[in-house]
Design an enzyme around this catalytic site. Structure first.
Site, PDB file in Angstrom:
ATOM      1  N   ASP A  59     -46.253 -10.478  59.600  1.00 51.83           N
ATOM      2  CA  ASP A  59     -46.248 -11.710  58.807  1.00 51.83           C
ATOM      3  C   ASP A  59     -45.872 -11.386  57.364  1.00 51.83           C
ATOM      4  OD1 ASP A  59     -48.602 -10.386  58.078  1.00 51.83           O
ATOM      5  OD2 ASP A  59     -49.825 -11.686  59.333  1.00 51.83           O
ATOM      6  N   ASP A  61     -46.694 -12.225  53.476  1.00 48.48           N
ATOM      7  CA  ASP A  61     -47.652 -12.841  52.562  1.00 48.48           C
ATOM      8  C   ASP A  61     -47.074 -12.863  51.153  1.00 48.48           C
ATOM      9  OD1 ASP A  61     -49.642 -13.229  54.511  1.00 48.48           O
ATOM     10  OD2 ASP A  61     -50.217 -11.124  54.361  1.00 48.48           O
ATOM     11  N   ASP A 160     -57.217  -3.367  50.157  1.00 46.04           N
ATOM     12  CA  ASP A 160     -57.981  -2.320  50.836  1.00 46.04           C
ATOM     13  C   ASP A 160     -57.406  -0.911  50.650  1.00 46.04           C
ATOM     14  OD1 ASP A 160     -55.836  -3.067  52.417  1.00 46.04           O
ATOM     15  OD2 ASP A 160     -57.007  -3.493  54.222  1.00 46.04           O
TER      16      ASP A 160
HETATM   17  P1  ATP Z   1     -50.752  -6.561  59.672  1.00 47.09           P
HETATM   18  O1  ATP Z   1     -50.503  -7.997  59.300  1.00 47.09           O
HETATM   19  O2  ATP Z   1     -49.523  -5.822  60.055  1.00 47.09           O
HETATM   20  O3  ATP Z   1     -51.871  -6.408  60.637  1.00 47.09           O
HETATM   21  P2  ATP Z   1     -51.512  -6.346  56.919  1.00 47.09           P
HETATM   22  O4  ATP Z   1     -51.726  -5.175  56.012  1.00 47.09           O
HETATM   23  O5  ATP Z   1     -50.442  -7.303  56.529  1.00 47.09           O
HETATM   24  O6  ATP Z   1     -51.278  -5.782  58.374  1.00 47.09           O
HETATM   25  P3  ATP Z   1     -53.243  -8.600  56.853  1.00 47.09           P
HETATM   26  O7  ATP Z   1     -54.524  -8.796  57.578  1.00 47.09           O
HETATM   27  O8  ATP Z   1     -52.092  -9.467  57.173  1.00 47.09           O
HETATM   28  O9  ATP Z   1     -52.886  -7.079  57.043  1.00 47.09           O
HETATM   29  O10 ATP Z   1     -53.594  -8.696  55.310  1.00 47.09           O
HETATM   30  C1  ATP Z   1     -52.598  -8.782  54.307  1.00 47.09           C
HETATM   31  C2  ATP Z   1     -52.998  -7.944  53.109  1.00 47.09           C
HETATM   32  O11 ATP Z   1     -54.234  -8.429  52.574  1.00 47.09           O
HETATM   33  C3  ATP Z   1     -53.269  -6.478  53.401  1.00 47.09           C
HETATM   34  O12 ATP Z   1     -52.063  -5.729  53.410  1.00 47.09           O
HETATM   35  C4  ATP Z   1     -54.180  -6.088  52.263  1.00 47.09           C
HETATM   36  O13 ATP Z   1     -53.463  -5.871  51.076  1.00 47.09           O
HETATM   37  C5  ATP Z   1     -55.026  -7.343  52.083  1.00 47.09           C
HETATM   38  N1  ATP Z   1     -56.263  -7.296  52.876  1.00 47.09           N
HETATM   39  C6  ATP Z   1     -56.449  -7.727  54.140  1.00 47.09           C
HETATM   40  N2  ATP Z   1     -57.709  -7.535  54.535  1.00 47.09           N
HETATM   41  C7  ATP Z   1     -58.356  -6.958  53.483  1.00 47.09           C
HETATM   42  C8  ATP Z   1     -59.693  -6.521  53.253  1.00 47.09           C
HETATM   43  N3  ATP Z   1     -60.615  -6.629  54.206  1.00 47.09           N
HETATM   44  N4  ATP Z   1     -59.993  -5.990  52.051  1.00 47.09           N
HETATM   45  C9  ATP Z   1     -59.060  -5.889  51.073  1.00 47.09           C
HETATM   46  N5  ATP Z   1     -57.789  -6.277  51.228  1.00 47.09           N
HETATM   47  C10 ATP Z   1     -57.431  -6.817  52.407  1.00 47.09           C
HETATM   48 MG    MG Z   2     -50.002  -9.047  57.515  1.00 45.54          MG
END
Ligand code: ATP
Ligand code: MG
Length: 459
Positions: A59, A61, A160
């Site tokens: 996705d 963001d 994170d």
């Molecule tokens: P994917 O979507 O491929 O699973 P992602 O890193 O994009 O991985 P998301 O859950 O979509 O994960 O979250 C988007 C972003 O939000 C992350 O890359 C991170 O920067 C932040 N994020 C998500 N969850 C947390 C958390 N629990 N604590 C701190 N930051 C977070």
């Molecule tokens: Mg993501």
């Protein structure tokens, strides 16, 4: 690439390989509209990480300097959501792009210096903060609310892991790195931003995210982050059970579930999440180790890697089916009939799992159906075979059978018969439990039946 003191590393367009052609067109549209309206707008998080690694992002963001209300005024397709974090969701058909305002993690920071206030003003503000704190931690340091708008840097620092905090700037197509994430990305390292103990205490789910990214990207967890993870593994149970369920699904559907589970087991997270199942997995039944769980993880990984979908009930049936079968047998030995034993086994499994990892009731029921309907496959043609093949979960029932027992000759025959039946092709009945294998297929008149049919056979 350049870095000045207190400034981020900036990688210019010619120095990185991310082309706009690889980006989601709606996300790009959003970034341009924000820019045209005078706001900062960046792609952030997983999408930048994945684009840099040459992987397809799940996705896209967006973060911006515009407040949620300003985003709403700019986009007609915007819905504001969230109580803990106010977020803008921009809808494009089935697709939703999340747009968040830069946030800071200012929970414990003092308010910025301001002109001296009169006593009543200060008292009113203090009372307001007490009733409506924008950010809040519990006694153990877990972040309960966190909705303080901030700068791009503050926004990056509250994320994170370093590799998840990279920004893509639409103004000059550069990558902005406040956390040394690029170096970690190149070295294949998962490292928390800031003190790992504190970051896992604030949000224990980050431990599962560390495991997922390490397994999925083939990265190693940095030494201090790993040590903190080991010592905090037990505290994973502090996270909300519904969130842990969602996170577990992400792990199991990551396409690297086997690697994820291996890491979960080695860090103690698995035992904390599934204590009873984990105990059982580590013991033998009739001198046989429990190997099916591992085989099922490999199977689910192969399906996901081929781009297939596996439903949550089927996933859970595959992973926990053998465990539930053994519980059923235990109740049977106590003298209960099969159906009652099986229902008690599923209830016991849900009862021990849900306080930590909340499997939704409807998923539990669907999981129960997939397993309990297995006995129906033995009865060929049985009563009303057409109503059985018309079940919404028929394919899952068949798949469960194929994966768990399909290598048995008699079962293979049953599967072929039911599959052909579902496709409305006449086939020869297999030998075995079928009573009338030569009789021509006759469409049975549908009869209303009261109550559920009693299934007495063992699966
Ligand atoms: P994917 O979507 O491929 O699973 P992602 O890193 O994009 O991985 P998301 O859950 O979509 O994960 O979250 C988007 C972003 O939000 C992350 O890359 C991170 O920067 C932040 N994020 C998500 N969850 C947390 C958390 N629990 N604590 C701190 N930051 C977070
Ligand atoms: Mg993501």
């Amino acid at each position: 690439m350049k870095k000045e003191q207190n400034c981020p590393v900036i990688v210019t367009r010619p120095e990185h390989g991310i082309s706009r052609k690889l980006m989601n067109p709606n996300a790009l549209r959003i970034l341009y509209r924000l820019k045209d309206n005078g706001f900062a707008g960046y792609l952030v998080g997983g999408c930048v990480r994945d684009l840099l690694l040459g992987r397809e992002p799940k996705d896209f963001d967006v973060v911006t300097s515009a407040t949620p209300n300003e985003v709403k005024r700019m986009f007609r397709n915007c819905r504001l959501i969230g109580r803990r974090f106010r977020l803008a969701h921009l809808h494009y058909g089935d697709e939703i792009i999340e747009v968040a305002t830069f946030r800071s993690q200012a929970a414990d920071e003092p308010e910025p210096e301001q002109a001296p206030e009169t006593k009543p003003q200060a008292a009113h503000k203090a009372e307001h903060r007490q009733r409506h704190p924008r950010s809040l931690k519990d006694n153990d340091g877990m972040v309960l609310r966190d909705n303080v708008f901030g700068t791009p840097e503050e926004d990056a620092l509250r994320r994170d892991f370093t590799v998840n905090a990279l920004l893509y700037n639409i103004v000059d197509f550069s990558i902005i790195d406040y956390t040394n994430g690029l170096a970690d990305l190149n070295a294949g390292i998962i490292r928390t931003i800031g003190e790992p103990d504190v970051r896992f205490q604030e949000d224990p789910v980050r431990m599962l995210r560390a495991v997922r990214f390490a397994a999925l990207l083939g990265f190693t967890i940095e030494k201090q982050t790993h040590a903190a993870l080991l010592s905090a593994a037990d505290t994973i149970v502090r996270a909300a059970p519904a969130r842990l369920y969602e996170e577990m699904l992400k792990l199991f559907f990551s396409g690297e579930a086997a690697r994820c589970c291996d890491l979960l087991q080695r860090t103690g997270l698995f035992a904390a999440l599934f204590p009873h199942f984990s105990n059982w997995l580590g013991t033998e039944s009739d001198s046989f180790p429990h190997t099916r769980f591992g085989q099922m993880l490999d199977y689910v990984d192969s399906r996901i890697q081929q781009g297939d979908k596996v439903s949550p009930p089927l996933l859970l049936a595959l992973l926990f089916g053998e465990y539930i079968d053994e519980k059923t047998e235990r109740f049977r030995r106590q003298g209960l009939p099969w159906q009652q034993s099986f229902d008690a086994a599923v209830a016991e499994f849900m009862g021990e799992t849900c306080p930590t990892v909340m499997i939704m009731n409807r998923v539990g029921i669907a999981l129960r159906d997939i397993i309990s309907q297995q006995s129906r496959l033995n009865k060929i043609p049985g009563r009303r075979p057409d109503s059985f093949t018309a079940r919404k979960d028929f394919n899952e029932i068949i798949e469960y059978c194929r994966i768990t027992r399909g290598n048995r000759k008699d079962v293979a025959g049953q599967l072929a018969w039911w599959t052909a039946q579902a496709e409305q092709q006449p086939v020869t009945l297999p030998s075995g439990p079928a009573k009338d294998s030569t009789a021509p297929q006759r469409k049975k008149k549908r009869q209303r039946r009261r109550g559920k049919p009693k299934v007495q056979e063992t699966i």
